[in-house]
Every structure is written in structure tokens, then in C-alpha cells.
Scaffold this active site. Sequence first.
Site, PDB file in Angstrom:
ATOM      1  N   LYS A  10      36.151  12.644   4.643  1.00 53.28           N
ATOM      2  CA  LYS A  10      35.824  13.634   6.664  1.00 53.28           C
ATOM      3  C   LYS A  10      36.944  12.998   7.341  1.00 53.28           C
ATOM      4  CE  LYS A  10      31.422  13.001   7.845  1.00 53.28           C
ATOM      5  NZ  LYS A  10      30.251  13.654   8.457  1.00 53.28           N
ATOM      6  N   CYS A  68      26.954  10.663  -0.084  1.00 50.58           N
ATOM      7  CA  CYS A  68      25.433  11.968  -0.095  1.00 50.58           C
ATOM      8  C   CYS A  68      25.285  12.334  -0.953  1.00 50.58           C
ATOM      9  CB  CYS A  68      24.882  12.102   1.102  1.00 50.58           C
ATOM     10  SG  CYS A  68      24.816  10.851   2.472  1.00 50.58           S
ATOM     11  N   PHE A  87      29.379  25.564   6.660  1.00 48.80           N
ATOM     12  CA  PHE A  87      29.383  24.678   5.616  1.00 48.80           C
ATOM     13  C   PHE A  87      30.162  25.455   4.947  1.00 48.80           C
ATOM     14  CE2 PHE A  87      28.004  20.347   4.927  1.00 48.80           C
ATOM     15  CZ  PHE A  87      27.820  20.375   6.171  1.00 48.80           C
ATOM     16  N   LEU A  88      30.808  26.980   5.371  1.00 50.09           N
ATOM     17  CA  LEU A  88      31.822  27.605   4.074  1.00 50.09           C
ATOM     18  C   LEU A  88      32.850  27.592   4.746  1.00 50.09           C
ATOM     19  CD1 LEU A  88      29.462  30.974   4.537  1.00 50.09           C
ATOM     20  CD2 LEU A  88      29.345  29.446   2.771  1.00 50.09           C
ATOM     21  N   GLU A 115      27.692  11.657   8.687  1.00 48.17           N
ATOM     22  CA  GLU A 115      28.297  10.681   8.916  1.00 48.17           C
ATOM     23  C   GLU A 115      29.167  11.111  10.757  1.00 48.17           C
ATOM     24  OE1 GLU A 115      30.405   8.014   6.259  1.00 48.17           O
ATOM     25  OE2 GLU A 115      29.107   7.907   4.768  1.00 48.17           O
ATOM     26  N   PHE A 136      18.760  13.304   8.059  1.00 43.57           N
ATOM     27  CA  PHE A 136      19.209  13.667   7.634  1.00 43.57           C
ATOM     28  C   PHE A 136      20.816  13.993   8.617  1.00 43.57           C
ATOM     29  CE2 PHE A 136      15.374  15.980   6.930  1.00 43.57           C
ATOM     30  CZ  PHE A 136      15.170  16.355   5.619  1.00 43.57           C
ATOM     31  N   LYS A 150      25.958  11.176  -4.874  1.00 49.39           N
ATOM     32  CA  LYS A 150      25.031  11.407  -5.124  1.00 49.39           C
ATOM     33  C   LYS A 150      24.097  12.389  -5.412  1.00 49.39           C
ATOM     34  CE  LYS A 150      23.207   7.813  -2.606  1.00 49.39           C
ATOM     35  NZ  LYS A 150      21.867   7.645  -2.647  1.00 49.39           N
ATOM     36  N   GLY A 178      32.852  14.967  -0.860  1.00 49.68           N
ATOM     37  CA  GLY A 178      32.808  14.051  -0.948  1.00 49.68           C
ATOM     38  C   GLY A 178      31.882  12.869  -0.483  1.00 49.68           C
ATOM     39  N   ASP A 194      18.012  -7.618   7.218  1.00 51.14           N
ATOM     40  CA  ASP A 194      19.118  -7.039   6.121  1.00 51.14           C
ATOM     41  C   ASP A 194      19.360  -8.511   5.633  1.00 51.14           C
ATOM     42  OD1 ASP A 194      21.628  -4.835   5.795  1.00 51.14           O
ATOM     43  OD2 ASP A 194      21.691  -7.004   4.813  1.00 51.14           O
TER      44      ASP A 194
HETATM   45  C1  UGA Z   1      25.368  14.959   4.542  1.00 53.64           C
HETATM   46  C2  UGA Z   1      24.692  16.129   5.414  1.00 53.64           C
HETATM   47  O1  UGA Z   1      25.225  16.979   5.809  1.00 53.64           O
HETATM   48  C3  UGA Z   1      23.413  15.248   6.120  1.00 53.64           C
HETATM   49  O2  UGA Z   1      22.899  16.048   6.409  1.00 53.64           O
HETATM   50  C4  UGA Z   1      22.654  14.193   5.366  1.00 53.64           C
HETATM   51  O3  UGA Z   1      21.464  13.403   6.004  1.00 53.64           O
HETATM   52  C5  UGA Z   1      23.865  13.234   5.083  1.00 53.64           C
HETATM   53  O4  UGA Z   1      24.474  14.478   3.627  1.00 53.64           O
HETATM   54  C6  UGA Z   1      23.051  12.311   3.838  1.00 53.64           C
HETATM   55  O5  UGA Z   1      22.405  12.256   2.922  1.00 53.64           O
HETATM   56  O6  UGA Z   1      22.572  10.948   4.071  1.00 53.64           O
HETATM   57  P1  UGA Z   1      27.338  13.733   5.851  1.00 53.64           P
HETATM   58  O7  UGA Z   1      27.853  13.324   3.835  1.00 53.64           O
HETATM   59  O8  UGA Z   1      28.032  12.848   6.386  1.00 53.64           O
HETATM   60  O9  UGA Z   1      26.452  14.388   5.582  1.00 53.64           O
HETATM   61  O10 UGA Z   1      28.686  14.558   5.516  1.00 53.64           O
HETATM   62  P2  UGA Z   1      28.478  16.207   6.160  1.00 53.64           P
HETATM   63  O11 UGA Z   1      29.090  15.731   6.812  1.00 53.64           O
HETATM   64  O12 UGA Z   1      27.544  17.145   5.487  1.00 53.64           O
HETATM   65  O13 UGA Z   1      29.836  17.044   4.804  1.00 53.64           O
HETATM   66  C7  UGA Z   1      29.800  16.020   3.601  1.00 53.64           C
HETATM   67  C8  UGA Z   1      31.574  16.799   2.785  1.00 53.64           C
HETATM   68  O14 UGA Z   1      30.906  18.136   3.064  1.00 53.64           O
HETATM   69  C9  UGA Z   1      32.557  15.888   3.266  1.00 53.64           C
HETATM   70  O15 UGA Z   1      33.247  15.755   2.018  1.00 53.64           O
HETATM   71  C10 UGA Z   1      33.083  17.374   3.876  1.00 53.64           C
HETATM   72  O16 UGA Z   1      34.232  17.606   4.533  1.00 53.64           O
HETATM   73  C11 UGA Z   1      32.355  18.576   2.965  1.00 53.64           C
HETATM   74  N1  UGA Z   1      32.375  19.855   3.205  1.00 53.64           N
HETATM   75  C12 UGA Z   1      31.669  20.643   4.326  1.00 53.64           C
HETATM   76  C13 UGA Z   1      33.332  20.795   3.322  1.00 53.64           C
HETATM   77  O17 UGA Z   1      34.105  20.716   2.244  1.00 53.64           O
HETATM   78  N2  UGA Z   1      33.158  22.230   4.062  1.00 53.64           N
HETATM   79  C14 UGA Z   1      32.136  22.380   4.753  1.00 53.64           C
HETATM   80  O18 UGA Z   1      32.410  23.754   5.421  1.00 53.64           O
HETATM   81  C15 UGA Z   1      31.576  21.563   4.884  1.00 53.64           C
END
Ligand code: UGA
Length: 432
Positions: free
Chosen positions: A323, A263, A252-253, A155, A152, A266, A260, A30
Site C-alpha cells: 500500500k 498483518c 475498506f470497500l 502502517e 490496531f 498472516k 497484502g 531489542d
Molecule cells: C492493518 C489494520 O488496518 C490495522 O488496524 C492493524 O493494526 C494492522 O493491520 C495490524 O494488524 O498490525 P495495515 O496492514 O498497515 O493495517 O494496512 P491496511 O491499511 O489495513 O491495508 C491492508 C491491505 O488492504 C493493503 O494491501 C491495502 O491495499 C488493502 N486494502 C485496504 C484494499 O485492498 N482495499 C481497501 O478498501 C482497504
Amino acid sequence: MNICVIGSGYVGLVTGTCFAEFGLNVVCMDKDEDRITQLNEGNIPIYEPGLEELLKRSLREGRLTFTTDLKAGIQQSLVIFIAVGTPSNAEGDVDLEAIKEVAASIGQNMNDYKVIVTKSTVPVGTGQMVENIIKENQSEAHSFDLISNPEFLREGSAIEDFMRPNRVVLGSRSEQALAIVKDLYRPLYLLETPFVITNIETAELIKYASNAFLATKISFINEIANLCELVDGDVHQVARAMGLDNRIGPKFLHPGPGFGGSCFPKDTHGFAHLARSKGYNLKIVDAVIAVNKNQRERMVDKIEEAAGNLVGCDIAFLGLTFKPNTDDIREAPAIFIIQKLIEKGAKVKAFDPAGMPSARQVIPEVEYADDAYGAVQGCDLLVIATEWNQFRNLDWGRIQKLLNKRVVVDLRNIYDPSRMRELGFAYTSVGR
Ligand code: UGA
């Protein structure tokens, strides 16, 4: 085998640490000297459960090192992972400056055959761009191959996601490079992890399509939740019954204040922007973005309705991060909602187990409490904005005594509405 990971941020650190755990010799690089000094002492700059223990072990055992010396990192490694940040610029386009800089350095410092692997989320066509930049910057001709290997990781569960992925995607034109990188992932063969081998462009597209689809599921269920509120339906029962259909799946439902993080917001913008630049409108992705924006605004209205009048209203907020199990507040719905509530005249007292240091920088006008009960004390209304485990079993008897009015707005639906009403609370959630 020696590998180098350029960029010791979230993706780079998890990738480097996990490959060291697989037994490889990893040097993580880095530009940020402070960060590298801290990392060499085993102090990690991000919040990720389990990462620190693994990192310290590999440091101790000598398989993992951190450096600012890009030249040495490149020259001693056969495989070079690019894991630098790709933020959005003001137009929603992906900012590839860091990738371009790294590609030029790789070209300048290459001393032998190398496999260059892109981990960062990048628009389709970036692989080709990296190849061109490397060639333009080579002082002597050395052969190299490119691989797109999107990550994939989520966090908060990144180690598990790396060690037990649903799939590994590798895009390349070179059989030799594919064989080398597949070998790095050999421990995953024991788990029978599926490998998707394709071309670079397809691999780049898979990452965006996957994130956009997951975001679509969330916006879809949020719209159903909004409809449930109008027709006296229960979105959880709808989601459960839908999810029991194997073609849909239950994940994811979960409805809420919208997605937010660093990822989905953006990547949905970046994907829509990329498609437009090629002359195609991804109408579904555009709608997903619009629904997500609307969902945050609806949450503000919901809180306003529960409060009656926001002017002078003291609101307790539990949860600030996008989250649970992260300290990340980037694009967190809670932050947007709090800013709107303050604009409308409310006062906010908040608690979050990990997000408060960053939140203080962005919303200094909020009063920060030491725990959930400290946040609730003397407030008129309680909002639950992130589903941290410690908020799932609150002592409601204690809260009744601390809260001026028994009003609760649960944006993550973690409590049972009838039980909350039995306890004497005016309780509102999402889609129930
Ligand atoms: C997401 C993807 O899940 C990863 O597979 C991917 O690698 C990553 O983006 C990336 O592109 O680097 P992440 O942003 O860490 O991962 O978080 P998620 O667990 O996917 O949650 C994303 C958002 O969706 C959170 O705000 C969460 O509260 C919301 N969410 C998730 C919901 O509102 N409802 C759901 O059923 C699931």
C-alpha cells in the site's frame, strides 16, 4: 512512571515513541545491537511518516532510551510491554518462540510487582501461556498481572492511529493492573476515546476478529468488482451506495489486487488455524483467504489480456509496496504479480518511491527506474499497482511519448476510465 517496551520493531517503536510523547519515561529494548546503536543516534530502521521527528525529540529530552540490556529494562519499569514479532510458521500457525523467550526472561529478571502487557498479535490462550512461563522461570516469587492490549495501528498512519485511536482494548483479570495501564493512556481520555475492558481471551480475539472482518470487506468488494466486470456494472458506485448505509459504512470497500502486508494475510491464516485447532471451521475467513489469492491471479490474467502476448512484452510497473506510505513489500500483490508475469516471459521495469531497496532483494530480475517516467520509457504496457499520491497525477502527454503502445492497467482504480479513453489509452481497471 517508567515503562519498558521489549521488541523495537514496528509496533514496539511506535508504542515506545508515542508513550514517551505522552510524557512517560520509556526504555525500548531489542536484542539486535546494531539496531539499538542506530536508534540511540535517532536513525529509525522502518519507514513511518512522522516517527523520526517524535523519536528524536524524546531522545533529546531524555524520555526515551534504547538498550539491549533486558534485565535493566525490566527491573527499572513497573509496566513491561511485549511487542516482539509473531510470524507465521509453514503450517499457518503463529510462531510464538519470541514471546516465550521474552516471558522466560521477564520471569528470571523480575525484582518487584510488574504489569506485563502483550501488544503483539497472539492467538487466544497466549496470555495464559505467558503467565505460566513467567511463573515457571521466577527465581523468587514476585506478584505480577497480565494485560492483553492489542494494537490496531496501520502502517503509514501509525502515529495518528496511536494518538487518536478509535478504541483501546484492555483484557485483564486485575483491577490494579487495569488502573495502572489506563493511567498510561490518560491523554486519550481528553479525546473521549472508548476503552473496552474485558478478559484476556476476549481481547486477544478482538484483534483477530477485527482484522478478519476488514479483510472480509476487501474480499467481498473484490468479488463484487469481478461480478461488475461480467454484467457491465461499476463497483465504485456499488461501494458508494452500500457505504451510505450506516450499518455497512464506506471504508475498506475499495477494490483492487487484494490485501497484502504483514498483518491481514498472516492474521486471517492464523485465525482460521486457531479456530481449526479448537475444532471449528471459520468458513467465511477461509473464503476471504481464497478470494484474496484468486484476486492476485485474476490481475495477472487481466494484464495478460491487455498485453495480448506476454512473451517478450516490456511492462512498466508503478508501485511495489503493499500500500502507499510504507516501504513494506511483504505479501504485496505487486511482487506476486511481477513474479508471475516474468515466469510467463514478460520483462518488467519498475518504480516505487520507497519499496525498491527491499524489492531488489526479492525480484532482482526487474530493472529499477529512478522515477515513474523512467519506468515507462520504452515499455509496451503500464501497470499501476500501488496508489502512491505521486501516481495520481501522471503527465499522460509525456507517457504517450514514452510508452510504445497506449495500454494502461490500473489495479487501484485511481484514474477515470472515460477520461483515459479520451486520452487515447486502452485502459483497464478493476470492476468498472
Ligand atoms: C492493518 C489494520 O488496518 C490495522 O488496524 C492493524 O493494526 C494492522 O493491520 C495490524 O494488524 O498490525 P495495515 O496492514 O498497515 O493495517 O494496512 P491496511 O491499511 O489495513 O491495508 C491492508 C491491505 O488492504 C493493503 O494491501 C491495502 O491495499 C488493502 N486494502 C485496504 C484494499 O485492498 N482495499 C481497501 O478498501 C482497504
